[in-house]
Design a protein around this motif. Structure first.
Motif, short mmCIF file in Angstrom:
data_model
loop_
_atom_site.label_atom_id
_atom_site.label_comp_id
_atom_site.label_asym_id
_atom_site.label_seq_id
_atom_site.Cartn_x
_atom_site.Cartn_y
_atom_site.Cartn_z
N PHE A 1 1.13 -1.32 0.26
CA PHE A 1 -0.04 0.27 -0.28
C PHE A 1 0.69 1.19 0.11
O PHE A 1 0.98 2.54 -0.98
N ARG A 2 1.70 1.47 0.88
CA ARG A 2 2.78 2.50 0.16
C ARG A 2 3.20 2.47 -0.88
O ARG A 2 3.13 3.50 -1.16
N THR A 3 4.37 1.37 -1.58
CA THR A 3 5.01 2.09 -2.97
C THR A 3 3.54 2.35 -3.22
O THR A 3 4.02 3.07 -4.09
N PHE A 4 2.10 1.64 -3.55
CA PHE A 4 1.00 1.98 -4.38
C PHE A 4 1.09 3.68 -3.62
O PHE A 4 0.83 3.97 -5.26
N SER A 5 0.82 4.20 -2.88
CA SER A 5 0.67 5.61 -2.72
C SER A 5 2.55 6.56 -2.67
O SER A 5 1.29 7.07 -3.17
N SER A 6 2.89 5.91 -2.93
CA SER A 6 3.86 6.89 -3.28
C SER A 6 4.57 6.91 -4.76
O SER A 6 4.46 7.86 -5.30
N ASN A 7 3.74 5.64 -5.28
CA ASN A 7 4.08 5.89 -6.75
C ASN A 7 2.59 6.53 -7.62
O ASN A 7 2.53 7.29 -8.48
N THR B 1 -1.62 0.79 -12.84
CA THR B 1 -1.77 -0.29 -13.90
C THR B 1 -1.00 -1.30 -13.03
O THR B 1 -1.67 -1.51 -11.99
N GLN B 2 -1.32 -2.58 -13.58
CA GLN B 2 -0.92 -3.95 -13.19
C GLN B 2 0.13 -3.83 -11.85
O GLN B 2 0.49 -4.73 -11.04
N PHE B 3 1.12 -2.75 -12.07
CA PHE B 3 2.43 -2.46 -11.16
C PHE B 3 2.47 -1.80 -10.32
O PHE B 3 3.56 -1.57 -9.84
N ALA B 4 1.66 -0.84 -11.24
CA ALA B 4 1.58 0.07 -9.20
C ALA B 4 1.86 -0.38 -8.19
O ALA B 4 2.41 0.48 -7.20
N ASP B 5 0.98 -1.49 -7.80
CA ASP B 5 2.02 -1.55 -6.49
C ASP B 5 3.58 -2.24 -5.99
O ASP B 5 3.85 -2.66 -5.17
N LEU B 6 4.38 -1.91 -7.09
CA LEU B 6 6.41 -2.47 -7.26
C LEU B 6 6.32 -1.73 -7.04
O LEU B 6 6.38 -0.47 -7.45
N ARG B 7 8.13 -1.56 -6.40
CA ARG B 7 9.10 -0.87 -6.46
C ARG B 7 9.58 -0.77 -8.05
O ARG B 7 9.87 -2.19 -8.32
N PRO B 8 10.29 -0.23 -8.60
CA PRO B 8 11.90 -0.11 -9.16
C PRO B 8 12.43 -1.21 -9.44
O PRO B 8 12.94 -1.01 -7.78
#
Length: 100
Positions: free
Chosen positions: A67-73, A93-100
């Motif tokens: 969730f925190r990653t999604f919020s940041s993205n 997108t389907q990748f919005a909860d991932l970090r680079p």
């Protein structure tokens, strides 16, 4: 000075909100929304979870981290969209909860 710190702490506590989410498997996830950005991201994260049928095997810790990653993205997505000159649309997108 102590009064100012006490007021800042009070505002932080008042603005925090605890929310719950029940996974498809019936597991309850509790999350503390810490700021306005997270308050705005929460409904979008719920839509994201439903749309992409996300289930996190790492339990509550992974749920909060995603969730925190999604919020940041989402903040980055909104910044890029605000600078857009009309040739594209940006959103989760389907990748919005991932970090680079």
């Amino acid at each position: 000075m102590k009064l100012i710190l006490a007021l800042v702490a009070l505002v932080a506590v008042v603005s925090a909100k605890r929310v719950s989410y029940v996974t498809k498997g019936g597991q309850s996830m509790n999350l503390l929304l810490r700021n306005q950005e997270e308050h705005l991201a929460w409904p979008k994260f719920q839509q994201f979870l439903a749309k992409y049928e996300r289930e996190y095997l790492g339990g509550a810790v992974e749920f909060v981290r995603r969730f925190r990653t999604f919020s940041s993205n989402l903040r980055l997505i909104n910044t890029i969209q605000a600078m857009e000159k009309g040739s594209a649309t940006y959103g989760p997108t389907q990748f919005a909860d991932l970090r680079p």
